[in-house]
Design a protein around this motif. Structure first.
Motif, mmCIF file in Angstrom:
data_model
loop_
_atom_site.group_PDB
_atom_site.id
_atom_site.type_symbol
_atom_site.label_atom_id
_atom_site.label_comp_id
_atom_site.label_asym_id
_atom_site.label_seq_id
_atom_site.Cartn_x
_atom_site.Cartn_y
_atom_site.Cartn_z
ATOM 1 N N GLY A 37 54.274 64.129 -1.185
ATOM 2 C CA GLY A 37 55.590 64.702 -0.957
ATOM 3 C C GLY A 37 56.261 64.075 0.246
ATOM 4 N N HIS A 38 57.540 64.338 0.386
ATOM 5 C CA HIS A 38 58.327 63.797 1.496
ATOM 6 C C HIS A 38 57.903 64.452 2.818
ATOM 7 C CE1 HIS A 38 61.757 61.766 3.282
ATOM 8 N NE2 HIS A 38 62.152 62.915 3.813
ATOM 9 N N SER A 39 57.670 65.762 2.769
ATOM 10 C CA SER A 39 57.191 66.493 3.946
ATOM 11 C C SER A 39 55.664 66.482 3.914
ATOM 12 C CB SER A 39 57.727 67.926 3.900
ATOM 13 O OG SER A 39 57.156 68.627 2.814
ATOM 14 N N ASP A 40 55.045 67.514 4.450
ATOM 15 C CA ASP A 40 53.581 67.615 4.376
ATOM 16 C C ASP A 40 53.098 68.075 3.001
ATOM 17 O OD1 ASP A 40 54.223 70.307 4.386
ATOM 18 O OD2 ASP A 40 53.124 70.784 6.223
ATOM 19 N N ALA A 41 54.039 68.349 2.094
ATOM 20 C CA ALA A 41 53.747 68.722 0.701
ATOM 21 C C ALA A 41 52.925 70.010 0.590
ATOM 22 C CB ALA A 41 53.067 67.577 -0.044
ATOM 23 N N ASP A 42 53.170 70.948 1.482
ATOM 24 C CA ASP A 42 52.483 72.242 1.480
ATOM 25 C C ASP A 42 53.056 73.089 0.345
ATOM 26 O OD1 ASP A 42 51.627 74.868 1.966
ATOM 27 O OD2 ASP A 42 51.808 74.674 4.139
ATOM 28 N N VAL A 43 52.450 72.977 -0.811
ATOM 29 C CA VAL A 43 52.950 73.610 -2.027
ATOM 30 C C VAL A 43 53.090 75.127 -1.875
ATOM 31 C CG1 VAL A 43 50.681 73.826 -3.146
ATOM 32 C CG2 VAL A 43 52.694 73.469 -4.546
ATOM 33 N N LEU A 44 52.214 75.745 -1.116
ATOM 34 C CA LEU A 44 52.263 77.193 -0.917
ATOM 35 C C LEU A 44 53.447 77.583 -0.034
ATOM 36 C CD1 LEU A 44 51.198 80.057 -1.175
ATOM 37 C CD2 LEU A 44 49.503 79.507 0.594
ATOM 38 N N SER A 45 53.605 76.927 1.097
ATOM 39 C CA SER A 45 54.747 77.236 1.974
ATOM 40 C C SER A 45 56.063 76.974 1.260
ATOM 41 C CB SER A 45 54.672 76.417 3.261
ATOM 42 O OG SER A 45 53.575 76.828 4.044
ATOM 43 N N HIS A 46 56.105 75.936 0.426
ATOM 44 C CA HIS A 46 57.329 75.637 -0.318
ATOM 45 C C HIS A 46 57.670 76.760 -1.290
ATOM 46 C CE1 HIS A 46 57.011 70.978 0.313
ATOM 47 N NE2 HIS A 46 57.036 71.664 1.453
ATOM 48 N N ASP A 67 64.787 65.769 0.163
ATOM 49 C CA ASP A 67 63.794 64.710 0.349
ATOM 50 C C ASP A 67 64.438 63.328 0.508
ATOM 51 O OD1 ASP A 67 64.539 64.114 -2.260
ATOM 52 O OD2 ASP A 67 62.584 64.573 -3.124
ATOM 53 N N THR A 68 65.746 63.287 0.488
ATOM 54 C CA THR A 68 66.475 62.040 0.758
ATOM 55 C C THR A 68 66.836 61.906 2.234
ATOM 56 O OG1 THR A 68 68.539 63.172 0.207
ATOM 57 C CG2 THR A 68 67.445 61.926 -1.563
ATOM 58 N N ASP A 69 66.551 62.944 3.013
ATOM 59 C CA ASP A 69 66.886 62.942 4.433
ATOM 60 C C ASP A 69 65.664 62.540 5.248
ATOM 61 O OD1 ASP A 69 67.539 63.533 7.097
ATOM 62 O OD2 ASP A 69 68.746 65.265 6.527
ATOM 63 N N PRO A 70 65.747 61.407 5.959
ATOM 64 C CA PRO A 70 64.580 60.933 6.715
ATOM 65 C C PRO A 70 64.128 61.892 7.823
ATOM 66 C CG PRO A 70 66.513 59.551 7.149
ATOM 67 C CD PRO A 70 66.889 60.503 6.057
ATOM 68 N N ARG A 71 64.981 62.828 8.241
ATOM 69 C CA ARG A 71 64.581 63.800 9.270
ATOM 70 C C ARG A 71 63.380 64.629 8.840
ATOM 71 N NH1 ARG A 71 69.459 67.500 10.520
ATOM 72 N NH2 ARG A 71 69.734 67.197 8.298
ATOM 73 N N TRP A 72 63.229 64.826 7.534
ATOM 74 C CA TRP A 72 62.180 65.716 7.056
ATOM 75 C C TRP A 72 60.922 64.974 6.634
ATOM 76 C CZ3 TRP A 72 64.074 69.319 9.437
ATOM 77 C CH2 TRP A 72 65.407 69.653 9.375
ATOM 78 N N LYS A 73 60.911 63.654 6.762
ATOM 79 C CA LYS A 73 59.742 62.845 6.386
ATOM 80 C C LYS A 73 58.517 63.299 7.199
ATOM 81 C CE LYS A 73 57.875 59.017 4.542
ATOM 82 N NZ LYS A 73 57.263 59.240 3.253
ATOM 83 N N GLY A 74 57.493 63.741 6.505
ATOM 84 C CA GLY A 74 56.259 64.159 7.156
ATOM 85 C C GLY A 74 56.330 65.494 7.878
ATOM 86 N N SER A 75 57.427 66.217 7.752
ATOM 87 C CA SER A 75 57.592 67.487 8.471
ATOM 88 C C SER A 75 56.600 68.539 8.011
ATOM 89 C CB SER A 75 59.000 68.037 8.250
ATOM 90 O OG SER A 75 59.945 67.238 8.881
#
Length: 162
Positions: A37-46, A67-75
């Motif tokens: 995922g773009h962030s940490d891909a925490d499926v439960l938190s999502h 997920d097109t916003d680089p600010r959230w990459k790896g968040s």
């Protein structure tokens, strides 16, 4: 002015990939794979975040954190959850409880239940006893059962603030 009780439902899915950490409800789970995922891909938190956003008719997680916003990459996804909780409070609602399910073939997650409940509860300002987290497998059926993905579902209840 808020109305009566609100209920929101959330769902999310992510592909399983090697080389990433497995994070569920903000807790790192020892595993030889993680979720893509773009962030940490925490499926439960999502899923919980989407349930809260749905209960207040505020769209979905992708509208707030594209997920097109680089600010959230790896968040870390708990920040998304805290944001949704803040929006609920601004709308005049308090979260009373969460019921959620993680669907994943492996690893076994029962030993992490309390840590996940505490992590989610802390992010939402709730006691762990107001946060239910269940773990299921897909009985080797479909993409989850074949070990290609993980899913999560969540339901939240919100009541008007006094």
């Amino acid at each position: 002015m808020p109305g009566g009780i609100r209920v929101g439902q959330g769902w999310d899915t992510h592909r399983i990939v090697a080389g990433r950490p497995l994070i569920l409800g903000g807790v790192m789970i020892p595993s030889d794979f993680g979720l893509e995922g773009h962030s940490d891909a925490d499926v439960l938190s999502h899923a919980v975040t989407d349930a809260i956003l749905g209960a207040i008719a505020a769209g979905d997680i992708g509208m707030h954190f594209p997920d097109t916003d680089p600010r959230w990459k790896g968040s870390g996804s708990l920040q998304f959850l805290r944001h949704a909780c803040g929006l609920a409070a601004e709308a005049g609602y308090a979260i009373t409880n969460v019921d959620s399910t993680v669907i994943l073939e492996r690893p076994k997650l029962k030993d992490y239940r309390l840590a996940i409940r505490e992590s989610l509860g802390s992010a939402m300002g709730l006691s762990p006893d107001a946060v239910s987290v269940k773990f299921k497998t897909a009985e080797r059926v479909g993409p989850v059962g074949e070990g290609h993905s993980a899913e999560s579902q969540a339901v939240v209840c919100l009541v008007p603030l006094p």
